[in-house]
Design a protein around this motif. Structure first.
Motif, short mmCIF file in Angstrom:
data_model
loop_
_atom_site.label_atom_id
_atom_site.label_comp_id
_atom_site.label_asym_id
_atom_site.label_seq_id
_atom_site.Cartn_x
_atom_site.Cartn_y
_atom_site.Cartn_z
N ARG C 226 106.55 -10.31 -7.64
CA ARG C 226 106.64 -8.65 -6.34
C ARG C 226 107.65 -9.49 -5.67
O ARG C 226 107.45 -9.03 -4.11
N TYR C 227 108.45 -10.63 -5.46
CA TYR C 227 109.15 -10.58 -4.33
C TYR C 227 110.93 -11.06 -4.63
O TYR C 227 110.70 -11.27 -6.60
N PRO C 228 111.27 -11.19 -3.95
CA PRO C 228 112.87 -10.74 -4.15
C PRO C 228 113.08 -12.52 -5.25
O PRO C 228 112.47 -13.65 -4.90
N MET C 229 113.41 -12.47 -6.67
CA MET C 229 113.87 -13.42 -7.07
C MET C 229 115.27 -15.04 -7.12
O MET C 229 113.99 -15.95 -7.11
N GLU C 230 115.34 -14.74 -5.38
CA GLU C 230 115.93 -16.33 -5.53
C GLU C 230 115.09 -17.36 -3.98
O GLU C 230 115.50 -17.84 -3.61
N GLN C 231 114.08 -16.31 -4.21
CA GLN C 231 112.84 -17.32 -3.32
C GLN C 231 111.46 -17.81 -3.67
O GLN C 231 110.54 -18.13 -3.29
N THR C 232 111.75 -18.13 -4.94
CA THR C 232 111.41 -18.49 -5.87
C THR C 232 110.32 -20.07 -5.25
O THR C 232 109.39 -20.56 -5.20
N VAL C 233 111.21 -20.55 -4.96
CA VAL C 233 111.34 -21.63 -4.30
C VAL C 233 110.61 -21.67 -3.07
O VAL C 233 109.92 -22.42 -2.62
N GLU C 234 110.78 -21.05 -2.29
CA GLU C 234 110.78 -20.44 -0.82
C GLU C 234 109.03 -20.28 -0.89
O GLU C 234 108.00 -20.41 -0.08
N LEU C 235 108.75 -19.39 -1.80
CA LEU C 235 107.09 -18.44 -2.22
C LEU C 235 105.84 -20.16 -2.14
O LEU C 235 105.32 -20.29 -2.17
N ALA C 236 107.39 -20.88 -3.23
CA ALA C 236 106.38 -22.09 -3.71
C ALA C 236 105.76 -23.13 -2.53
O ALA C 236 104.53 -23.15 -2.22
N LYS C 237 106.45 -23.18 -1.60
CA LYS C 237 107.00 -23.95 -0.55
C LYS C 237 105.70 -23.40 0.75
O LYS C 237 104.75 -23.83 1.69
N LEU C 238 105.80 -21.73 0.98
CA LEU C 238 104.56 -21.16 2.08
C LEU C 238 103.33 -21.34 1.40
O LEU C 238 102.82 -21.37 2.22
N ALA C 239 102.86 -21.17 0.34
CA ALA C 239 102.21 -21.71 -0.16
C ALA C 239 101.52 -23.48 0.11
O ALA C 239 99.89 -23.42 0.60
N PRO C 266 100.03 -19.25 9.15
CA PRO C 266 98.80 -18.49 8.25
C PRO C 266 99.23 -18.02 7.19
O PRO C 266 100.14 -16.99 6.96
N VAL C 267 97.88 -17.37 6.46
CA VAL C 267 98.19 -17.13 4.91
C VAL C 267 99.25 -15.54 4.94
O VAL C 267 99.26 -15.45 4.04
N GLU C 268 98.80 -14.71 6.48
CA GLU C 268 99.67 -13.97 5.74
C GLU C 268 101.39 -13.59 6.31
O GLU C 268 102.08 -13.38 4.98
N ASP C 269 102.27 -15.24 6.42
CA ASP C 269 103.02 -15.23 6.13
C ASP C 269 103.42 -15.08 4.78
O ASP C 269 104.75 -15.04 4.23
N TYR C 270 102.43 -15.49 3.86
CA TYR C 270 102.23 -16.05 2.73
C TYR C 270 102.60 -14.58 1.69
O TYR C 270 103.73 -14.39 0.89
N LEU C 271 101.21 -13.73 2.10
CA LEU C 271 100.98 -13.38 1.40
C LEU C 271 102.18 -11.75 1.54
O LEU C 271 102.53 -10.70 0.11
N LYS C 272 102.57 -11.61 3.03
CA LYS C 272 103.13 -10.76 3.29
C LYS C 272 104.25 -10.30 2.25
O LYS C 272 104.85 -9.28 2.50
N ILE C 273 105.26 -10.85 1.70
CA ILE C 273 106.37 -11.12 1.01
C ILE C 273 105.77 -10.44 -0.19
O ILE C 273 107.08 -10.80 -0.91
N GLN C 274 104.71 -10.75 -0.66
CA GLN C 274 104.79 -10.14 -1.82
C GLN C 274 104.19 -9.48 -2.65
O GLN C 274 103.52 -8.38 -1.62
N ARG C 276 102.28 -7.96 -4.93
CA ARG C 276 101.19 -7.83 -5.14
C ARG C 276 100.12 -8.12 -4.21
O ARG C 276 98.95 -7.45 -4.71
N TYR C 277 100.17 -8.33 -3.12
CA TYR C 277 99.49 -8.18 -1.55
C TYR C 277 99.99 -6.88 -1.20
O TYR C 277 99.03 -7.00 0.20
N ALA C 278 100.59 -6.26 -1.29
CA ALA C 278 100.78 -4.89 -0.28
C ALA C 278 100.12 -4.35 0.10
O ALA C 278 100.50 -3.79 1.53
N HIS C 279 98.87 -3.93 -0.77
CA HIS C 279 98.34 -3.14 -0.51
C HIS C 279 97.61 -3.66 0.53
O HIS C 279 96.93 -2.75 1.61
N LEU C 280 97.38 -5.25 0.79
CA LEU C 280 95.96 -5.10 2.03
C LEU C 280 96.72 -5.15 3.51
O LEU C 280 95.72 -4.94 4.52
#
Ligand code: SF4
Ligand code: SF4
Lengths: 112, 402, 311
Positions: C226-239, C266-274, C276-280
């Motif tokens: 659950r993130y915008p599709m153009e950010q696939t590589v960005e997410l992988a980078k943040l991980a 911080p892991v939040e930088d990676y988690l907050k744009i997804q 699947r973690y919004a509830h946290l």
């Protein structure tokens, strides 16, 4: 091999290759996924520095290259994900609305 | 030119598993992927030793489960190799989904299955529940009466499987312990004769063909052609009847032991007939012959090929008979329909104008012995049915403590 | 074999356009980069377990694979491919075929961490010369986002939903890369599609290994994450930058950190744009899980640095 599957929907059961084998490797090239696009990447050759970042990240093998250079976008397959535009370090790719782009194209074709 | 089969055959004393391993040695498959399981283990042990001793060219893949055995067999066969494996019981059950994939992909894999009861409760002895459960997986199934037939069937299975009109996997069935672990006298054909009979395998489509890469196991999509592929499979199964007969004849010409879909005793004048398959056929035959000597109008059929089911041929063979008893070494739990052979035979005779009376004897589950007295009991009851024209009980359990 | 983008742009595409993965999917990016690491002049046999990649690349009568390909079932890509490799070794030795082949499997995390685990372990132990790539999107995406052994703590999936009594997945993911390494095979690596050069190099080593190789590639899935599709590589980078997905290799038993992270985000930088973690990020109740994720990440990272002898 170049497998003719034009009328496959009407084939008698005997005509299909045994067990669903496909002997025509890579024939998905005949299946155009470009129609899925709702946004279209536009490449600005002027801004492009030929770093090829877009090429390594495109999920749909749709960044065309020749002689180590990016030469354009293959709209037959590009699904408009926007990864190339997002990752291009030089803003040389922008996403535009596909429907509008098509309208414009059609109008231009009409004129021509 | 007359053939002297004495020169071609070598008489040996072997347990059934070694007889099968001998056939495998002569076939010399490119790949064998297998996992040990009682009572099959001795096949792969013997074969592994043959590999270790350089007697075959086989790449032996000692996988970590039967599931992987059949998966590796499928991968190897798709790649273009001649492939064998072997299993029994729970091992066959673990292969379940892959049995369908092997036949669906039309791969000529040959697999001896040493018949053993399926759990629970766990039981290592012979019954046919394992392979009968696999009867609709699209595999050809050949039953063996003894080590000789297990050996002969294995050699023929390769030819049948690889026939261009068939390309289906073949299961060779031999009864656990009764055949697999008992020393039997049998004749082996000469290596050269066996190799010539089996022939070279030249696959038409295979993954390791650089000039035409192959996609195996494509997804049939949402509105695909699954139905068409299944119809092709059924066609191959139908075609296999003739191929099995032809190969059986040809094998007879080189070995002196011809094979057919089934064999019979006394059908020409029998009024009632016992049908059995597997090792029980030997016991049934000796009893039937004994009763015939006493003048009783009894005959027998030993079914060799269960898949494809030789319905037409059996119906013709049983035409005019008064009563038929089918011996089943497994049950279907269909709630009173009887064992699988019985159900199939009953269905096969449906079109006949004058159907014989039919009775089913389920026997030998979990390795329960079938002494000749029990066969005699069934034969006697069958005689009474033929005389009275009445079947008191359609499905009977022979040798059950009751 | 070079790894410049210029050189890689000349490699023939083994996976063609016309496949039907979702727009913006990370898996075909992983496949393309891995296959760019395949040596020139060899033939390939590719295997898939059942999964997104399989159903989208081989819809009869089309195949997107410019190579031989096999799909058998869900839990057995490794054993199926090991059979093909065994056939190759046999036929080659007997002189029945001439061409050189390499064998590569691409399995999702479901087909690798979970249902295909046994077959994979067996194949690695037997020493088949094959490359097994896990394109890891941390859940069963083909069936619609169900938790897998690769799903991390606190993650929402349809079978680890959050609610008043649940904060999402209650367990940590298992360390599949280390488990593969424990088979003492020639080459094991953890990679990410964002770090393409790192991945291509790892693929080159994997294909060159004289035995089994395993690469675990993070390949984000925007539908499931659950993130915008153009950010696939960005997410992988943040991980990678948050050290939630460190990049390393185990080359003949030697652990090397292949991408240093000097300023850990911080892991939040990676988690907050997804999503699947919004509830946290909504209130105290589940927020405490964020701390646990950060602690786990730090602990694992320190452990890795130690094993690799890095700082
Ligand atoms: S990423 Fe941008 S600058 Fe680089 S080649 Fe592509 S379009 Fe040109
Ligand atoms: S929009 Fe997506 S599919 Fe189209 S060229 Fe760019 S990266 Fe490739």
């Amino acid at each position: 091999m170049n497998w003719d599957i034009k009328d496959i929907k009407d084939w008698d059961w005997r005509k299909h290759p045994r067990g669903g084998l496909i002997r025509d490797a890579g024939n998905a090239k005949k299946f155009k996924t470009g129609g899925w696009r709702s946004a279209r990447p536009l490449w600005d050759e002027e801004k492009c520095v030929q770093c090829l970042i877009c090429h390594i990240f495109c999920p749909d093998c749709s960044i065309k290259t020749k002689d180590e250079k990016m030469t354009g976008i293959d709209y037959d397959f590009c699904k408009g994900c926007g990864i190339c535009a997002y990752e291009c370090p030089h803003d040389a790719i922008t996403m535009i609305d596909e429907a509008e782009a098509r309208k414009k194209e059609e109008a231009e074709e009409g004129r021509a | 030119m007359a053939v002297n089969f004495k020169d071609i055959n070598k008489t040996v004393a072997l347990v059934g598993t070694d007889a099968v391993a001998e056939a495998m040695r002569q076939i010399d498959p490119d790949v064998v992927a297998a996992y040990p399981i009682t009572p099959q283990t001795a096949i792969v042990e013997t074969f592994a030793q043959m590999v270790a001793d350089g007697k075959v060219n086989t790449n032996y893949v000692p996988v970590e489960s039967e599931h992987s055995a059949m998966s590796a067999a499928i991968g190897a066969s798709s790649a273009g190799a001649r492939v064998m494996t072997a299993t029994a019981s729970q091992g066959l059950a673990l292969m379940w989904e892959l049995l369908y994939i092997a036949s669906g992909l039309r791969l000529p894999i040959v697999m001896p299955n040493v018949n053993r009861a399926l759990s629970a409760p766990i039981n290592i002895h012979c019954d046919h529940g394992d392979s009968m459960g696999a009867r609709d997986t699209g595999w050809i199934q050949l039953f063996s009466e003894n080590a000789q037939e297990a050996y002969d069937n294995t050699l023929q299975a390769m030819r049948i499987a690889e026939h261009k009109d068939i390309l289906l996997p073949v299961m060779v069935l031999l009864d656990g312990f009764i055949i697999s672990h008992a020393i039997d006298r049998l004749d082996l054909v000469d290596d050269d004769v066996a190799k010539k009979f089996v022939g070279q395998y030249k696959p038409e489509d295979y993954m390791l063909n650089a000039s035409q890469p192959l996609c195996v196991g494509a997804f049939d999509g949402l509105y695909g052609y699954f139905f068409e592929f299944k119809r092709q499979q059924e066609e191959a199964m139908r075609n296999s009847v003739k191929v099995i007969q032809d190969v059986g004849k040809e094998y007879g010409a080189v070995s002196g032991r011809p094979y057919d879909l089934f064999e019979s005793v006394g059908l020409e004048d029998a009024e009632y007939v016992l049908i059995a398959l597997g090792s029980a056929a030997g016991t049934v035959r000796s009893e039937v012959e004994c009763l015939r000597e006493q003048g009783l109008p009894i005959g027998m059929i030993k079914l060799r090929v269960f898949r494809p089911f030789p319905a037409k041929e059996l119906a013709a063979a049983l035409a005019g008979k008064k009563a038929v008893a089918v011996m089943d070494r497994s049950d279907t739990f269909a709630g009173g329909m009887g064992g699988p052979v019985f159900i199939e035979l009953r269905s096969a005779l449906y079109e006949e104008e004058k159907r014989p009376l039919l009775v089913n004897y389920v026997y030998g589950l979990g390795g329960r012995d079938l002494p000749v007295q029990l066969v005699n009991q069934a034969a006697t009851e069958l005689g009474e049915i033929a005389k009275s024209g009445q079947v008191k009980q359609m499905v009977n359990y022979l040798g059950l403590k009751e | 074999m070079g790894t410049s983008l210029k050189e890689l742009s000349k490699k023939p595409e083994i996976l063609t356009g016309g496949h039907r993965m979702c727009a913006g999917c990370g898996a075909p990016i992983a496949v393309r980069q891995v296959l760019m690491g395949a040596p020139d002049g060899v033939q390939l046999v590719v295997a898939n377990p059942t999964g997104c990649l399989e159903v989208s690349t081989t819809i009869y009568p089309y195949t997107s694979w410019n190579s031989s390909y096999i799909h058998c079932a869900f839990e057995n890509a490794a054993s199926t491919l090991s059979g093909a490799e065994a056939a190759y070794q046999s036929l080659k030795k007997q002189g029945k075929i001439k061409d050189d082949y390499r064998f590569v499997a691409f399995g999702g995390d479901g087909g690798t961490y979970d249902i295909g685990f046994q077959a994979l372990s067996g194949a690695l132990e037997r020493g088949h010369r094959m490359v097994y790539v896990c394109y890891n999107n941390e859940a069963y995406m083909n069936t619609g986002i169900q938790r897998s052994g690769a799903t991390g703590l606190g993650t929402w999936t349809t079978t680890s939903p959050h609610g008043t009594e649940s904060f999402g997945k209650t367990q940590n993911r298992k360390d599949m890369t280390a488990i593969a390494a424990a088979h003492n095979i020639p080459y094991v690596a953890q990679a990410s599609i964002s770090h393409w050069r790192d991945l291509v190099k790892k693929a080159q080593k994997a294909f060159a290994a004289d035995g089994p190789a395993f690469i675990n590639v993070l390949a984000p899935c925007h539908r499931g994450w659950r993130y915008p599709m153009e950010q696939t590589v960005e997410l992988a980078k943040l991980a990678v930058q948050t050290c939630i997905w460190p990049l390393y290799e185990v080359d003949n038993g030697k652990w090397n950190l292949t991408t240093k992270v000097s300023k850990k985000k911080p892991v939040e930088d990676y988690l907050k744009i997804q999503g699947r973690y919004a509830h946290l990020f909504k209130g105290e109740k589940h927020g405490e899980v964020l701390k646990r994720i950060q602690e786990n990440t730090d602990k694992e990272w320190e452990k890795l640095l130690q094993i690799c002898g890095a700082e």
